[in-house]
Scaffold this motif. Structure first.
Motif, PDB file in Angstrom:
ATOM      1  N   ASN A 237      -3.208  -1.485 -11.793  1.00  0.00           N
ATOM      2  CA  ASN A 237      -4.045  -1.573 -10.580  1.00  0.00           C
ATOM      3  C   ASN A 237      -5.098  -2.665 -10.708  1.00  0.00           C
ATOM      4  O   ASN A 237      -5.847  -2.689 -11.683  1.00  0.00           O
ATOM      5  CB  ASN A 237      -4.782  -0.246 -10.350  1.00  0.00           C
ATOM      6  CG  ASN A 237      -3.885   0.810  -9.755  1.00  0.00           C
ATOM      7  OD1 ASN A 237      -2.905   1.210 -10.371  1.00  0.00           O
ATOM      8  ND2 ASN A 237      -4.219   1.270  -8.560  1.00  0.00           N
TER       9      ASN A 237
ATOM     10  N   HIS B 123       0.829  -1.217   0.000  1.00  0.00           N
ATOM     11  CA  HIS B 123       0.000   0.000   0.000  1.00  0.00           C
ATOM     12  C   HIS B 123       0.864   1.268   0.000  1.00  0.00           C
ATOM     13  O   HIS B 123       1.620   1.520   0.950  1.00  0.00           O
ATOM     14  CB  HIS B 123      -0.925  -0.015   1.214  1.00  0.00           C
ATOM     15  CG  HIS B 123      -1.957   1.072   1.194  1.00  0.00           C
ATOM     16  ND1 HIS B 123      -2.580   1.497   0.036  1.00  0.00           N
ATOM     17  CD2 HIS B 123      -2.469   1.841   2.174  1.00  0.00           C
ATOM     18  CE1 HIS B 123      -3.430   2.468   0.319  1.00  0.00           C
ATOM     19  NE2 HIS B 123      -3.378   2.696   1.607  1.00  0.00           N
TER      20      HIS B 123
ATOM     21  N   LYS C   7      -7.569   0.224   0.025  1.00  0.00           N
ATOM     22  CA  LYS C   7      -7.312   0.630  -1.354  1.00  0.00           C
ATOM     23  C   LYS C   7      -8.577   1.285  -1.914  1.00  0.00           C
ATOM     24  O   LYS C   7      -9.685   1.052  -1.412  1.00  0.00           O
ATOM     25  CB  LYS C   7      -6.920  -0.585  -2.196  1.00  0.00           C
ATOM     26  CG  LYS C   7      -5.740  -1.386  -1.650  1.00  0.00           C
ATOM     27  CD  LYS C   7      -4.390  -0.751  -1.938  1.00  0.00           C
ATOM     28  CE  LYS C   7      -3.241  -1.446  -1.238  1.00  0.00           C
ATOM     29  NZ  LYS C   7      -2.878  -2.748  -1.745  1.00  0.00           N
TER      30      LYS C   7
ATOM     31  N   HIS D  76     -10.415  -7.612  -1.837  1.00  0.00           N
ATOM     32  CA  HIS D  76      -9.498  -6.467  -1.821  1.00  0.00           C
ATOM     33  C   HIS D  76      -9.597  -5.766  -0.472  1.00  0.00           C
ATOM     34  O   HIS D  76     -10.689  -5.355  -0.054  1.00  0.00           O
ATOM     35  CB  HIS D  76      -9.884  -5.504  -2.943  1.00  0.00           C
ATOM     36  CG  HIS D  76      -8.773  -4.673  -3.489  1.00  0.00           C
ATOM     37  ND1 HIS D  76      -8.966  -3.787  -4.508  1.00  0.00           N
ATOM     38  CD2 HIS D  76      -7.459  -4.587  -3.157  1.00  0.00           C
ATOM     39  CE1 HIS D  76      -7.816  -3.190  -4.796  1.00  0.00           C
ATOM     40  NE2 HIS D  76      -6.892  -3.661  -3.977  1.00  0.00           N
TER      41      HIS D  76
END
Ligand code: NAD
Ligand code: TYD
Length: 362
Positions: free
Chosen positions: A187, A84, A197, A193
């Protein structure tokens, strides 16, 4: 069998699930279970003897040597990373430790194992390194998309650490002959997920009535690929990629962030309208920009299409709809991740499960 590192994270878990849905070749899954590693992602494999999970660090050379000798994988796929960008800005050291030092130690362990294989197994062996388009830096609005020969110009601690790992992988091929493959993907979005994000954060914040944070003007461009298309690209590169080569992976879906935000809001308006009749876009909130924020990424995916015949199966429209539907259908997963309960869940669900927790690993 294959050895997957980082297989409890977002892309790694999708990869393991898809792999075992299509093949009976077992997976040895090595994951440190950082905050981003979630065994709940692999709940569907509970009791499945084809999946062997080991909690451990890619930088633990003794563990790697033991696992490689015991299980004799024909390939190692390295998904494990700190991933991240915002975290890398606040705490870069973890990124250097895992993405650079960890990859170095993994390469050394794998090289020692590979050198000890008999000639046919040695020739067939592959080390596939999963990397990112962020290593190429930021594109001007009209610049051509990143090809595999684009200059490497990382701008964040995350992308710098991934670029360093890519260089190590390249060097281990050129210097020691290790049969490596590298993928640099744009991406990803899709099920599982972690909601730090952009896309999952938008969905969970929207449903919770919280602000939808847009960094700066929201005109930064990313090139989005549905995670299962990334997984199919990795399978294709593993099967047929030319040793030593880099393959860029992307979905030809360049979109400014603000468009992503509006798309997610519109899908939620349709699929889970708000009781008060207001629109989710009323929750959009422009916040301070990320320092050093890359303005535009775009992948030129012609090489993987030309050489390996790979193409994404999803359009952005189909993939984002599936993604929003997945989050709406899995509120427990979201709640566990948000509360941190997924860590307790690991204990309660898996403590005694030999199929998932490999008790015979050191
Ligand atoms: P993630 O953060 O969701 O998962 C990373 C996984 O690696 C976690 O399960 C974590 O526990 C594990 N891990 C971290 N440090 C480890 C260590 N030292 N040893 C063993 N395991 C460790 O990340 P992701 O989004 O699934 O990304 C996977 C890979 O794909 C990364 O290498 C990332 O750079 C790359 N990538 C991601 C994207 C994206 O959009 N998410 C795009 C292109 C490439
Ligand atoms: P992110 O999902 O963190 O991926 P990356 O930084 O690796 O591209 O962010 C995607 C884009 O969305 C990026 O331009 C940053 C932006 N962004 C926001 O505008 N708001 C947010 O809350 C987040 C997490 C990201």
């Amino acid at each position: 069998m294959i050895l997957v590192t980082g297989g409890a994270g977002f892309i790694g878990a999708n990869f393991v699930l898809d792999w075992l849905a299509q093949s009976d070749e077992p997976v040895l899954n090595l994951d440190k279970l950082t905050y981003a590693g979630n065994l709940e992602n692999l709940a569907a494999l509970q009791g499945d003897p084809r999946h062997l999970f080991v909690q451990g660090d890619i930088g633990d050379a003794a563990l790697l040597a033991q696992l490689l000798a015991q299980h004799q994988p024909r390939a190692v796929l390295n998904f494990a990373a700190e991933s991240h960008v915002d975290r890398s800005i606040h705490a870069p050291e973890d990124f250097i430790q895992t993405n650079v030092v960890g990859t170095l130690r993994l390469l050394q362990s794998v090289r020692a194992y590979w050198q000890g294989l008999e000639a046919p197994a040695r020739a067939a062996f592959r080390f596939l390194h999963v990397s990112t388009d962020e290593v190429y830096g930021s594109l001007a609005p009209t610049e051509a998309a990143f090809s595999e020969t684009h200059r490497v110009e990382p701008n964040s601690p995350y992308s710098a650490s991934k670029a360093a790992s890519d260089h190590l992988v390249r060097a281990w091929h050129h210097t020691y002959g290790l049969p490596v493959l590298t993928t640099n993907c744009s991406n990803n979005y899709g099920p599982l997920h972690f909601p730090e994000k952009l896309i999952p954060l938008l969905i969970v914040n929207a449903l919770a009535g919280k602000p939808l944070p847009v960094y700066g003007d929201g005109l930064q461009v990313r090139d989005w690929l549905y995670v299962k298309d990334h997984c199919s690209a990795i399978r294709r590169v593993l099967a047929a990629g030319r040793v030593g080569e880099i393959y860029n992976v992307g979905g030809w879906n360049e979109k400014p962030n603000i468009e992503i935000v509006h798309t997610v809001c519109a899908l939620l308006d349709e699929l889970r309208p708000k009781r008060d009749g207001s629109r989710y876009q009323s929750q959009i909130s422009h916040v301070q920009d990320r320092p050093g924020h890359d303005r535009r990424y775009a992948i030129d995916a012609r090489k993987i299409e030309r050489e390996l015949g790979w193409k994404p199966a999803e359009t952005f429209e189909s993939g984002i709809r599936k993604t929003v539907q997945w989050y709406l259908a899995n509120p427990d997963w979201v709640a566990h991740v948000q509360s941190g309960a997924y860590r307790d869940w690991v204990q309660t669900q898996y403590a005694s499960s030999h199929a998932l927790i490999c008790n015979d690993a050191p």
